[in-house]
Design an enzyme around this catalytic site. Structure first.
Site, PDB file in Angstrom:
ATOM      1  CB  SER A   1     -23.736  -6.663   8.129  1.00  0.00           C
ATOM      2  OG  SER A   1     -24.770  -6.218   7.276  1.00  0.00           O
ATOM      3  N   PRO A   2     -26.441  -8.211  10.384  1.00  0.00           N
ATOM      4  CG  PRO A   2     -28.203  -7.457   9.988  1.00  0.00           C
ATOM      5  CD  PRO A   2     -27.283  -6.719  10.312  1.00  0.00           C
TER       6      PRO A   2
ATOM      7  CB  CYS B   1     -30.911 -15.844   7.282  1.00  0.00           C
ATOM      8  SG  CYS B   1     -31.501 -14.589   7.448  1.00  0.00           S
TER       9      CYS B   1
ATOM     10  CB  ALA C   1     -33.576 -11.747   9.291  1.00  0.00           C
TER      11      ALA C   1
ATOM     12  CD  GLN D   1     -32.264  -7.330  10.092  1.00  0.00           C
ATOM     13  OE1 GLN D   1     -32.031  -8.706   9.380  1.00  0.00           O
ATOM     14  NE2 GLN D   1     -31.789  -6.409   9.234  1.00  0.00           N
TER      15      GLN D   1
ATOM     16  CE1 TYR E   1     -36.689 -11.212   3.008  1.00  0.00           C
ATOM     17  CE2 TYR E   1     -35.504 -10.365   3.386  1.00  0.00           C
ATOM     18  CZ  TYR E   1     -35.737 -10.965   2.883  1.00  0.00           C
ATOM     19  OH  TYR E   1     -34.632 -12.174   2.354  1.00  0.00           O
TER      20      TYR E   1
ATOM     21  NE  ARG F   1     -29.401  -3.924   7.287  1.00  0.00           N
ATOM     22  CZ  ARG F   1     -27.972  -4.541   7.001  1.00  0.00           C
ATOM     23  NH1 ARG F   1     -28.246  -5.459   5.655  1.00  0.00           N
ATOM     24  NH2 ARG F   1     -26.907  -4.410   7.161  1.00  0.00           N
TER      25      ARG F   1
ATOM     26  NE  ARG G   1     -21.119 -10.675   0.467  1.00  0.00           N
ATOM     27  CZ  ARG G   1     -21.173 -10.060  -0.996  1.00  0.00           C
ATOM     28  NH1 ARG G   1     -21.576 -10.654  -2.145  1.00  0.00           N
ATOM     29  NH2 ARG G   1     -21.133  -8.856  -0.717  1.00  0.00           N
TER      30      ARG G   1
HETATM   31  C1  LIG Z   1     -25.484 -15.465   4.778  1.00  0.00           C
HETATM   32  C2  LIG Z   1     -25.815 -14.609   5.137  1.00  0.00           C
HETATM   33  C3  LIG Z   1     -27.273 -13.750   4.983  1.00  0.00           C
HETATM   34  C4  LIG Z   1     -27.726 -12.545   5.458  1.00  0.00           C
HETATM   35  N1  LIG Z   1     -28.838 -12.248   5.968  1.00  0.00           N
HETATM   36  C5  LIG Z   1     -29.242 -10.907   6.045  1.00  0.00           C
HETATM   37  C6  LIG Z   1     -30.210 -10.687   7.104  1.00  0.00           C
HETATM   38  O1  LIG Z   1     -30.818 -11.788   8.089  1.00  0.00           O
HETATM   39  N2  LIG Z   1     -30.276  -9.765   7.193  1.00  0.00           N
HETATM   40  C7  LIG Z   1     -29.880  -8.480   6.479  1.00  0.00           C
HETATM   41  O2  LIG Z   1     -30.889  -7.558   6.420  1.00  0.00           O
HETATM   42  N3  LIG Z   1     -29.305  -8.914   5.571  1.00  0.00           N
HETATM   43  C8  LIG Z   1     -28.686 -10.122   5.445  1.00  0.00           C
HETATM   44  N4  LIG Z   1     -27.492 -10.078   4.838  1.00  0.00           N
HETATM   45  C9  LIG Z   1     -26.752  -8.653   4.049  1.00  0.00           C
HETATM   46  C10 LIG Z   1     -25.837  -8.914   5.124  1.00  0.00           C
HETATM   47  O3  LIG Z   1     -26.956  -7.958   5.850  1.00  0.00           O
HETATM   48  C11 LIG Z   1     -25.055  -7.252   4.346  1.00  0.00           C
HETATM   49  O4  LIG Z   1     -25.852  -6.545   4.292  1.00  0.00           O
HETATM   50  C12 LIG Z   1     -25.086  -7.903   2.977  1.00  0.00           C
HETATM   51  O5  LIG Z   1     -24.198  -9.383   2.885  1.00  0.00           O
HETATM   52  C13 LIG Z   1     -23.783  -6.860   2.198  1.00  0.00           C
HETATM   53  O6  LIG Z   1     -22.289  -6.914   3.356  1.00  0.00           O
HETATM   54  P1  LIG Z   1     -21.454  -7.207   2.500  1.00  0.00           P
HETATM   55  O7  LIG Z   1     -20.643  -7.080   1.473  1.00  0.00           O
HETATM   56  O8  LIG Z   1     -20.617  -7.213   3.509  1.00  0.00           O
HETATM   57  O9  LIG Z   1     -21.489  -9.032   2.729  1.00  0.00           O
HETATM   58  C14 LIG Z   1     -27.201 -11.574   4.962  1.00  0.00           C
HETATM   59  C15 LIG Z   1     -26.193 -11.816   4.260  1.00  0.00           C
HETATM   60  C16 LIG Z   1     -25.648 -12.863   4.285  1.00  0.00           C
HETATM   61  C17 LIG Z   1     -23.715 -13.326   2.946  1.00  0.00           C
END
Ligand SMILES: Cc1cc2nc3c(=O)[nH]c(=O)nc-3n(C[C@H](O)[C@H](O)[C@H](O)COP(=O)(O)O)c2cc1C
Length: 359
Positions: free
Chosen positions: A22-23, A25, A57, A99, A181, A229, A323
């Site tokens: 998953s994307p 940052c 992102a 993304q 966003y 997304r 994560r």
């Molecule tokens: C460190 C971090 C950075 C993230 N950056 C983005 C991002 O750049 N774009 C986005 O759509 N979601 C972002 N997310 C959300 C994740 O892509 C994901 O949707 C969210 O963490 C839920 O998934 P998980 O339970 O597997 O962590 C970020 C999450 C984390 C933990």
């Protein structure tokens, strides 16, 4: 038999399995340039067996960054460091995704580990924009409502960034219209109070997303997949709801979108979100069932059997992990062994002695 490790064809590419990074940052850029951190971070997850690695992102304008550490593709010079990264990811057998994003009214923040506070104008920040002059929450700037010309410029910036992503070697593109966003803030009636052609009715709130997809598809080849997304729900009365997401999915299918990546929330600071295992999976299932488009499920998916069940029960076509893949970049390799999948070419030759076949 595992379903998670079935290949997934998308246009002219074939994902080797249904596990996507998953994307996320990394807040580790200067002036939007990718660094060695990105090569190692994204490269490790390709080595770790994911079928698709989606880079964070990536801002399409400097003002569209969440923080000054964000990655960007608003100028040609930002392409060069990405070429090595995409090449490495693809050499490992994964697809290389990115993304594209504009942070809108949630832009101009410090990086999280420097306090996660507003960067005001004069203290390193910049003016933020949105559909209407409504701040996301206390401690956030009140955005300047974009004019029609301003909207056209943003759309053109998305298309220019998509062209740069192609030149950088990415073969999967995701448009970020989630998490409060810019694009999400146009979709949601909570943040879009416009009465012009970009607000008011459902169709007009969706217009910026449709126009952006059309502009991207002009430069992003038909042979390569495009994902969107969304936050499938604002989780609040009067906000964007899953029925809206189904209607949007039907609209974007005919505009060249191949996959809806189903996240939620982020546009209302006070929304009560019932976070827990699989909590967003029903959105992916509903959107897939009602619209017929392919979906990605994401959020609190951490176990091999759990991820496999999402695919087996046809609730989604691919699972994105965030994560859990920070905790363990080799999660897919471990999952393959747990699910007793023939790992074959998934295991890098260099690591084969650590992953002998299970007896
Ligand atoms: C460190 C971090 C950075 C993230 N950056 C983005 C991002 O750049 N774009 C986005 O759509 N979601 C972002 N997310 C959300 C994740 O892509 C994901 O949707 C969210 O963490 C839920 O998934 P998980 O339970 O597997 O962590 C970020 C999450 C984390 C933990």
């Amino acid at each position: 038999m595992s379903h998670l490790f079935e290949p997934l064809p998308m246009r002219d590419i074939l994902l080797r399995n249904r596990l996507g990074v998953s994307p996320m940052c990394q807040y580790s850029c200067e002036d939007g340039f990718a660094t060695d951190w990105h090569l190692v971070h994204l490269g490790s997850r390709a080595v770790g067996g994911a079928g698709l690695v989606v880079m964070e992102a990536t801002a399409v304008t400097p003002e569209g960054r969440i923080s000054d550490g964000d990655h960007g593709l608003w100028k040609d010079a930002q392409i060069e460091p990405l070429v090595r990264i995409t090449r490495f990811i693809k050499e490992q057998g994964a697809a290389a995704g990115v993304q594209l994003a504009h942070a809108g009214r949630k832009a101009s923040r410090s990086v999280p580990w420097k306090g996660d506070h507003e960067l005001g104008i004069g203290t390193g920040g910049w003016p933020v924009v949105g559909p209407s002059a409504i701040a996301f929450a206390e401690g956030y700037q009140v955005p300047v409502a974009l004019t029609s010309d301003g909207i056209s410029e943003v759309i053109a910036s998305f298309a220019a960034a998509a062209r740069r992503a192609l030149d950088a070697g990415f073969n999967f593109l995701e448009l970020h219209a989630a998490h409060g966003y810019l694009l999400h803030s146009f979709l949601s009636p909570l943040s879009n109070h416009r009465q012009d052609e970009y607000g008011g009715t459902f169709a007009r709130r969706c217009r910026i997303v449709i126009d952006t997809i059309r502009a991207i598809r002009q430069v992003w080849p038909d042979s390569l997949p495009l994902a969107l997304r969304i936050s499938a729900s604002d989780w609040i009365d009067g906000g964007w709801e899953v029925e809206d997401s189904v209607a949007l999915a039907k609209l974007v299918m005919s505009e060249g979108v191949d996959l809806i990546d189903c996240s939620s929330g982020g546009n209302a600071s006070h929304a009560p979100i019932p976070v827990g295992a699989n909590y967003q999976v029903p959105f992916a299932a509903t959107i897939k069932r009602e619209s017929g488009i392919a979906t990605a499920a994401v959020g609190m998916i951490t176990e091999a059997m759990q991820a496999d069940a999402v695919i087996r029960t046809r609730q989604a076509d691919i699972v994105f992990l965030a994560r859990e893949l920070l905790r363990d970049p080799y999660w897919p390799l471990h999952a393959a062994r747990k699910l007793r999948v023939k790992t074959g070419s998934l295991i890098p030759q260099q690591y084969a002695r650590a992953f002998p076949p299970k007896t």
